[in-house]
Design a protein around this motif. Structure first.
Motif, PDB file in Angstrom:
ATOM      1  N   GLN A  64      11.516 -85.872  -6.425  1.00 56.09           N
ATOM      2  CA  GLN A  64      11.236 -87.030  -5.587  1.00 56.09           C
ATOM      3  C   GLN A  64      10.114 -86.649  -4.620  1.00 56.09           C
ATOM      4  OE1 GLN A  64      14.065 -85.340  -5.728  1.00 56.09           O
ATOM      5  NE2 GLN A  64      15.749 -86.658  -6.366  1.00 56.09           N
TER       6      GLN A  64
ATOM      7  N   TYR B 183      13.053 -91.952  -0.491  1.00 55.29           N
ATOM      8  CA  TYR B 183      12.094 -91.841  -1.599  1.00 55.29           C
ATOM      9  C   TYR B 183      11.841 -93.149  -2.340  1.00 55.29           C
ATOM     10  CZ  TYR B 183      13.015 -86.950  -0.731  1.00 55.29           C
ATOM     11  OH  TYR B 183      13.145 -85.738  -0.122  1.00 55.29           O
TER      12      TYR B 183
ATOM     13  N   ARG C  32       9.536 -83.023  -2.124  1.00 59.27           N
ATOM     14  CA  ARG C  32      10.616 -83.720  -1.419  1.00 59.27           C
ATOM     15  C   ARG C  32      10.330 -83.846   0.080  1.00 59.27           C
ATOM     16  NH1 ARG C  32      15.241 -80.779  -5.025  1.00 59.27           N
ATOM     17  NH2 ARG C  32      15.389 -82.411  -6.614  1.00 59.27           N
TER      18      ARG C  32
ATOM     19  N   CYS D 124      15.575 -91.141  -7.703  1.00 59.91           N
ATOM     20  CA  CYS D 124      16.164 -91.207  -6.361  1.00 59.91           C
ATOM     21  C   CYS D 124      17.471 -91.992  -6.333  1.00 59.91           C
ATOM     22  CB  CYS D 124      15.155 -91.773  -5.358  1.00 59.91           C
ATOM     23  SG  CYS D 124      14.920 -93.543  -5.440  1.00 59.91           S
TER      24      CYS D 124
END
Lengths: 397, 96, 311
Positions: free
Chosen positions: C21, B73, B25, B58
């Motif tokens: 992500q 993202y 992330r 996302c």
């Protein structure tokens, strides 16, 4: 903990069987192995021990040595004490994974029944297999006899699982000439084993409570640093290796050193050997000493990490060193051990000349007389004869 | 990553293990995007198909039940737009 | 056409995301979507052994990981063997009381190259030994990570960088290896094909695979826009068309019994699937006819096995 009385039991037993029983005494959790001559007796016996309930472990009968080492990686990463054994082509098939096992810092213990590499196919003893795995980042020890093979199995777990080390450990023992012989071996009591190695406490493991990622991509920004860290910990492991031998000496009275010397006092020349032929070489040295020749012997036990200081200390006072390799570096400088010895001595102001012999290839017998002959040739160089090129001992024209 | 923040060899974790789960992330892949999804709430039936098929995971649902992509993202692949039942998502060119 | 599920069922997928992500997969990556569904189905009590390949590279580039579950990568051809070791180690430690007696789901993940080709031996060994694990093959039909080279999972007629189309070549000359049949031949309790276009079906299959004792093999179809030379927004659509045209039928094999997962009243025209893809652009009508014949034959073979089961 109070020191346990050194209870011991001397058994006449095949060396391979004693190594399997050492693994049992070490209470291994997983054995993943594939059969190959002459390693088979170890894994056959381990599977029997599991089948009989004497060893509480998972025996994973994999479909190749590549999968054996891969399964060992998975098992060790899960936190299990993991053991395997192989030889020759099997070791070569593991090659790729050996580097990864050590880079992942997985304390797998593996016995390697040293055997020639194909081709032509040969099931007999030399060190061609292990020399191809020299740079895999494992701790590598060569044993000379059955007692040592048995003892070193405990040493392997003790050192490999040490939190300051956490590296895999290979016990090299000569195929057939050691693996298949019956020797008198003094067994450790279970109490001594437990005292010496205890339980494996992994620093990191695959645990759903603490989800880590093992074996990520080493981008150019970090690959070099991982190699340096690996090299450093392998070199530094020597201190732990020696300390664990010291402790073993206290427990069972047998003393092991990285480099062993035999009748080196006053010797003008030394032979240098590694593994099971050392005992034959000692017999040759005895005979030559009786004949009044200034000859001694140096044996390498610890091959990785390479014991530079101990080696130099052992050879610095002799005039010529006759290195007996068990492997031919085809098209290269001769023998891989001699190459390393020469490399280790090159920058020393005072250093012996090195005569190179390559003997006992593919199971060719190396007799006492052969060692006497090698010693005499080495001595002739000390007496002024020109340095000969490396010699393939016993090769027919 | 700047040179100064890279660890030296003594500071590496055992076997280079990554100890922080889902730390990817930190890697904001939104910068790859050339098109962004835009939802027309007048057409949205709040079915969630866009969220379901997003390879970046996302897309999330807001307090009113509408969906939105996290632009940190979103790579702009356009799957959400293509799969949307009511065609309420259009891909719009990113302007620099 | 979408799956015969309630429109609002999208929300019924488990909400927890364990594949983060920020992973570095290409835009519109099918396999990344497969991993997202896989971990939704399995939850956090999962350990992954990942083969070298796209999904390994894009998820574990130091110092960041996309994984929210414990994960190990060793090499390319050995995901099944590494998973075998993880399963054996975990089993021994639980039996010996060294760790809590809670069984994680062990999953091996590899692409089509890592499964059909270089990893086939390790896969066969692990299935034969009966380890309690799931083997997930994400199939994007070529070696995408190294630059779109053909594998034995590449379909007949597809152009790759090592099965290029040319004046004397129509692309891949061989037929896709039947992975599910290889799994079935090991008499394991559960084998299934799945598709990223059918997430509920896929998630249910993963859950079934986790529930059975012993090995389970799931072959999930996951398009690669980069390798297939397709727009990134077509990934799911093409995966759906592969099912609807009979290119990739969805079925499961429970204890040897075949069952079709998505019944199709008719097969959609193959052209619908082929046309948008650059890798098939060179195909002539004649070659397409051969492809169509082969696909139909294979589809009918599966149908027959499913029907035999119902008789």
């Amino acid at each position: 903990m109070a020191k346990a009385a050194p209870q011991s039991l001397r058994k006449g037993i095949e060396v391979s069987i004693s190594m399997a029983e050492a693994a049992m005494q070490a209470n291994v959790d997983v054995v993943a192995a594939y059969p190959i001559t002459p390693q088979t007796h170890i894994v056959e016996h381990l599977s029997e021990l599991v089948a009989d309930g004497r060893l509480d472990a998972e025996f994973v009968p994999v479909e190749s040595e590549h999968s054996a080492m891969s399964a060992c990686c998975g098992s060790s990463a899960s936190g299990a004490r993991t053991y395997t054994a192989t030889s020759s082509q099997g070791l070569a098939l593991m090659h790729e994974i050996l580097y990864i096992a050590s880079a992942l810092r997985l304390p797998i213990v593996m016995a390697v029944a040293n055997r020639a590499l194909s081709g032509p196919i040969s099931i007999w003893n030399d060190h061609g297999d292990i020399m191809a795995e020299r740079d895999t980042g494992w701790i590598q020890v060569f044993v000379e006899n059955g007692q040592e093979a048995y003892d070193m199995t405990f040493h392997a777990f003790r050192v490999a699982e040490d939190h300051g080390v956490l590296l895999p450990y290979m016990i090299n023992f000569d195929g057939f000439i050691l693996s298949h012989v019956i020797e008198p071996i003094v067994y450790w009591s279970q109490e001594l084993v437990d005292q010496y190695i205890g339980l494996y406490e992994p620093m990191l493991r695959l645990d759903t409570k603490n989800p880590i990622t093992m074996g990520p991509v080493g981008i150019p920004d970090i690959y070099l640093e991982t190699r340096k860290a690996h090299d450093f910990v392998l070199r530094e492991s020597k201190a732990t290796i020696v300390k664990a031998w010291d402790e073993m000496e206290k427990l069972v009275g047998r003393r092991y050193r990285p480099i062993e010397t035999y009748k080196t006092d006053g010797a003008r020349i030394l032979l240098l050997t590694m593994g099971g032929v050392s005992e034959t070489a000692m017999t040759a040295v005895d005979a030559l000493r009786e004949a009044g020749l200034p000859v001694g012997l140096v044996r390498i036990r610890l091959w990785r990490p390479f014991p530079f200081e101990e080696l130099y200390e052992a050879v610095k006072d002799c005039e010529v060193l006759g290195v007996v390799d068990r492997c031919l570096s085809t098209g290269g400088p001769g023998g891989p051990v001699a190459s390393e010895i020469k490399g280790a001595l090159y920058h020393k102001d005072k250093r012996p000349k090195v005569v190179e012999f390559i003997a006992g290839i593919g199971g060719r017998d190396v007799r006492v007389e052969d060692f006497q002959d090698m010693a005499k040739k080495t001595l002739s160089v000390a007496d002024g004869a020109p340095l000969p090129p490396f010699e393939l001992v016993g090769v027919r024209e | 990553m700047s040179e100064s923040r890279l660890p030296g060899w003594k500071d590496l974790t055992l076997g280079l293990a990554i100890l922080e789960p889902m730390s990817a992330r930190n890697n904001l892949t939104g910068s790859w995007r050339s098109e962004r999804p835009v939802w027309d709430h007048t057409k949205c039936i709040k079915c969630g198909v866009c969220q379901m098929y997003c390879p970046e995971a996302c897309i999330s649902q807001d307090a009113d039940g509408y969906f939105q992509a996290d632009m940190d993202y979103c790579k702009g692949c356009g799957i959400c737009s293509r799969e949307c039942w009511t065609q309420c998502i259009t891909m719009q060119q990113e302007e620099v | 056409m979408i799956e015969p599920f309630n429109v609002y069922a999208a929300r019924l997928l488990p909400s927890q995301e364990l594949f983060a992500q920020g992973h570095r997969a290409c835009q519109g990556c099918g396999p990344a979507l497969a991993l997202r569904y896989l971990l939704k189905a399995l939850g956090p009590e999962t350990i992954v052994a990942n083969a070298t390949g796209c999904m390994e590279i894009i998820s574990s580039s130091w110092p960041e990981t996309a994984w929210g579950v414990p994960w190990i990568h060793v090499a390319f051809e050995n995901a099944a063997a590494v998973a075998s070791g993880v399963e054996a180690g975990s089993k021994a430690l639980r039996r010996k009381g060294r760790i809590p007696d809670k069984k994680p789901t062990v999953v091996a993940i590899a692409g089509d190259g890592g499964t059909f080709d270089i990893g086939l031996q390790a896969l066969s060994g692990a299935l034969e030994r009966g380890h309690d694990f799931i083997y997930l093959c994400y199939d994007n039909e070529a070696y995408m990570n190294t630059g779109i080279q053909r594998s034995s999972g590449t379909p007949f007629g597809a152009a790759t960088t090592t099965s290029p189309a040319g004046s004397k070549s129509f692309g891949q000359k061989t037929w896709k290896k039947d992975l599910a049949a290889i799994g079935v031949a090991h008499h394991i309790p559960y084998v299934a094909t799945a598709s990223i276009a059918y997430p509920f079906d896929f998630v249910e299959k993963v859950k079934k695979a986790a529930a059975v004792e012993g090995p389970a093999l799931i072959h999930v179809f996951a398009p690669c826009p980069t390798g297939w030379r397709t727009p990134s927004n077509l990934t799911v659509r093409l995966a759906r068309l592969a099912v609807q045209t009979g290119m990739f039928p969805l079925y499961e094999v429970e204890n040897g019994k075949y069952h079709m997962s998505v019944d199709l009243p008719f097969l959609k025209p193959l052209d619908d699937y082929l046309k948008p893809q650059g890798r098939y652009r060179h195909l002539t009508k004649d070659v397409i006819a051969v492809l169509k014949k082969g696909i139909d034959q294979r589809y009918n073979e599966i149908l027959e096995k499913c029907e035999a089961n119902h008789e």
